[in-house]
Write a protein that holds these residues in place. Structure first.
Motif, short mmCIF file in Angstrom:
data_model
loop_
_atom_site.label_atom_id
_atom_site.label_comp_id
_atom_site.label_asym_id
_atom_site.label_seq_id
_atom_site.Cartn_x
_atom_site.Cartn_y
_atom_site.Cartn_z
N MET A 1 0.86 -1.21 0.06
CA MET A 1 -0.07 -0.07 -0.01
C MET A 1 0.78 1.42 0.01
O MET A 1 1.90 1.31 0.76
CB MET A 1 -0.86 -0.11 1.16
N SER A 2 0.78 2.09 -0.88
CA SER A 2 1.47 3.58 -0.97
C SER A 2 0.98 4.21 0.24
O SER A 2 0.00 4.35 0.82
CB SER A 2 1.21 4.11 -2.30
N ILE A 3 1.75 5.25 0.34
CA ILE A 3 1.62 6.46 1.47
C ILE A 3 1.94 7.70 1.04
O ILE A 3 2.88 7.73 0.25
CB ILE A 3 2.26 5.85 2.89
N LEU A 4 1.11 8.76 1.29
CA LEU A 4 1.24 10.13 1.15
C LEU A 4 1.53 10.92 2.17
O LEU A 4 0.82 10.91 3.10
CB LEU A 4 0.15 10.53 0.04
N VAL A 5 2.80 11.70 2.16
CA VAL A 5 3.07 12.23 3.44
C VAL A 5 3.53 13.71 2.93
O VAL A 5 3.90 13.97 1.97
CB VAL A 5 4.25 11.61 3.98
N GLY A 6 2.86 14.45 3.84
CA GLY A 6 3.23 16.06 3.74
C GLY A 6 4.35 16.30 4.56
O GLY A 6 4.47 16.21 5.93
N LEU A 7 5.38 17.41 3.96
CA LEU A 7 6.49 17.66 4.72
C LEU A 7 6.49 19.28 4.69
O LEU A 7 6.49 19.73 3.51
CB LEU A 7 7.85 16.95 4.01
N THR A 8 6.57 19.73 5.82
CA THR A 8 6.66 21.27 5.85
C THR A 8 7.32 21.99 6.89
O THR A 8 8.03 20.99 7.82
CB THR A 8 5.02 21.55 5.97
N GLY A 9 7.51 23.05 7.03
CA GLY A 9 8.36 23.87 8.14
C GLY A 9 8.34 25.24 7.68
O GLY A 9 8.07 25.80 6.61
N SER A 10 8.87 26.15 8.76
CA SER A 10 8.94 27.68 8.32
C SER A 10 10.22 27.67 7.57
O SER A 10 11.25 26.64 7.48
CB SER A 10 9.15 28.38 9.43
N ILE A 11 10.43 28.86 7.00
CA ILE A 11 11.56 29.15 5.89
C ILE A 11 12.90 28.93 6.83
O ILE A 11 13.17 29.36 7.87
CB ILE A 11 11.91 30.47 5.25
N GLY A 12 14.06 28.55 6.19
CA GLY A 12 15.23 28.29 6.86
C GLY A 12 15.31 27.05 7.85
O GLY A 12 16.27 26.78 8.46
N ILE A 132 4.86 15.82 8.32
CA ILE A 132 5.96 15.67 8.89
C ILE A 132 6.39 17.25 9.10
O ILE A 132 6.15 17.97 8.03
CB ILE A 132 7.18 14.99 8.25
N VAL A 133 6.86 17.87 10.33
CA VAL A 133 7.39 19.07 10.33
C VAL A 133 8.62 19.17 10.79
O VAL A 133 9.01 18.49 11.73
CB VAL A 133 6.20 19.88 11.48
N VAL A 134 9.33 19.86 10.01
CA VAL A 134 10.82 20.20 10.44
C VAL A 134 10.96 21.34 11.27
O VAL A 134 10.71 22.46 11.06
CB VAL A 134 11.83 20.47 9.26
N GLN A 135 11.57 21.25 12.42
CA GLN A 135 11.67 22.35 13.31
C GLN A 135 12.91 22.67 13.66
O GLN A 135 13.87 21.90 13.80
CB GLN A 135 10.93 21.91 14.67
N SER A 136 13.32 23.94 13.93
CA SER A 136 14.51 24.46 14.04
C SER A 136 14.43 25.59 15.12
O SER A 136 13.21 26.02 15.18
CB SER A 136 15.27 24.99 12.81
N SER A 137 15.62 26.42 15.59
CA SER A 137 15.14 27.62 16.16
C SER A 137 15.32 28.60 15.39
O SER A 137 15.70 28.64 14.18
CB SER A 137 16.67 27.84 17.11
N GLU A 138 14.46 29.81 15.74
CA GLU A 138 14.31 31.35 14.78
C GLU A 138 15.84 31.63 14.57
O GLU A 138 16.00 32.11 13.46
CB GLU A 138 13.58 32.03 15.61
N LYS A 139 16.66 31.50 15.48
CA LYS A 139 18.06 32.23 15.37
C LYS A 139 18.71 31.46 14.02
O LYS A 139 19.42 32.25 13.07
CB LYS A 139 18.72 31.91 16.44
N LEU A 160 9.43 35.80 8.29
CA LEU A 160 9.13 34.69 9.16
C LEU A 160 7.95 34.95 10.06
O LEU A 160 7.12 34.36 10.31
CB LEU A 160 10.29 34.53 10.52
N LYS A 161 7.88 36.37 10.46
CA LYS A 161 6.54 36.82 11.28
C LYS A 161 5.27 36.53 10.33
O LYS A 161 4.21 36.56 10.84
CB LYS A 161 6.92 38.17 11.77
N SER A 162 5.50 36.70 8.95
CA SER A 162 4.25 36.67 8.12
C SER A 162 3.86 35.23 7.79
O SER A 162 2.83 35.22 7.56
CB SER A 162 4.50 37.61 6.74
N GLN A 163 4.71 34.47 8.22
CA GLN A 163 4.33 32.95 8.09
C GLN A 163 3.59 32.63 9.41
O GLN A 163 3.55 33.23 10.28
CB GLN A 163 5.41 32.06 7.74
#
Length: 201
Positions: A1-12, A132-139, A160-163
């Motif tokens: 069975m195939s699977i569809l995954v969404g990958l997202t995160g803020s810029i950078g 899936i969400v990719v997380q990092s620090s704002e800095k 970043l603030k506009s997102q």
């Protein structure tokens, strides 16, 4: 069975880097941004609607859309942003679905990932099996984008603030990848998560 995954995160955050690691492992990647660019080539329906709504002053000499000028406009005008998204999002989602079905036909056990900055905002998270969400620090994010795009930190900060805030995106996550250290840290997490997705497919 195939699977569809969404990958997202803020810029950078490292979303596209994570996508490249998944691709190395044999995952099929659908790039939402690439689809968006193809949709607005001169004389395509979306291009026509954008020109109709925003005017010819947003075109370059070769009739291509001046993306940076348009970005500035939608950045400061929420109504215009909604108009642009209403033109593009349904088309991008429809194209992603088409590509996914194509992968599914060729490989019934395909793991397909949509690399999309606006996965949550476009409501496309509803069409995928996992997020899936990719997380990092704002800095770190500001540092990466400033170096990559040769853009002042202040400008990156306002982008970043506009997102949608990362904290809000995390509410939709089935899995979180932490990109806060070196590249090996992210790669190792991708390998672990790939095994889990393989079990699901």
């Amino acid at each position: 069975m195939s699977i569809l995954v969404g990958l997202t995160g803020s810029i950078g955050a490292g979303k596209s880097l994570a996508a490249s690691y998944f691709e190395e492992l044999g995952t099929y990647i659908i790039y939402a941004d690439k689809i968006g660019r193809n949709l607005v080539v001169p004389h395509k329906p979306a291009w026509g609607e954008i020109v109709k709504e925003f005017g010819g002053e947003y075109l370059n000499a070769d009739k291509t859309i001046n993306r940076s000028k348009l970005a500035v406009e939608v950045f400061r005008n929420a109504k215009k942003k909604n108009i642009l998204e209403a033109i593009l999002h349904p088309r991008v989602i429809a194209e992603e679905k088409k590509i996914y079905l194509d992968h599914q036909r060729k490989d019934p056990k395909a793991i397909v990932i949509i690399d999309s900055a606006l996965l949550i905002e476009s409501k496309n998270y509803k069409n995928v099996d996992k997020v899936i969400v990719v997380q990092s620090s704002e800095k770190l994010q500001i540092q990466r984008v400033a170096n990559r795009d040769a853009e002042p930190s202040v400008s990156v900060k306002s982008r970043l603030k506009s997102q949608m805030p990362l904290e809000k995106k995390l509410n939709y996550a089935d899995y979180v990848l932490y990109n806060t250290s070196d590249l090996n840290q992210l790669k190792s997490q991708v390998h672990t998560l790939y095994s889990k997705l393989k079990d699901l497919s």
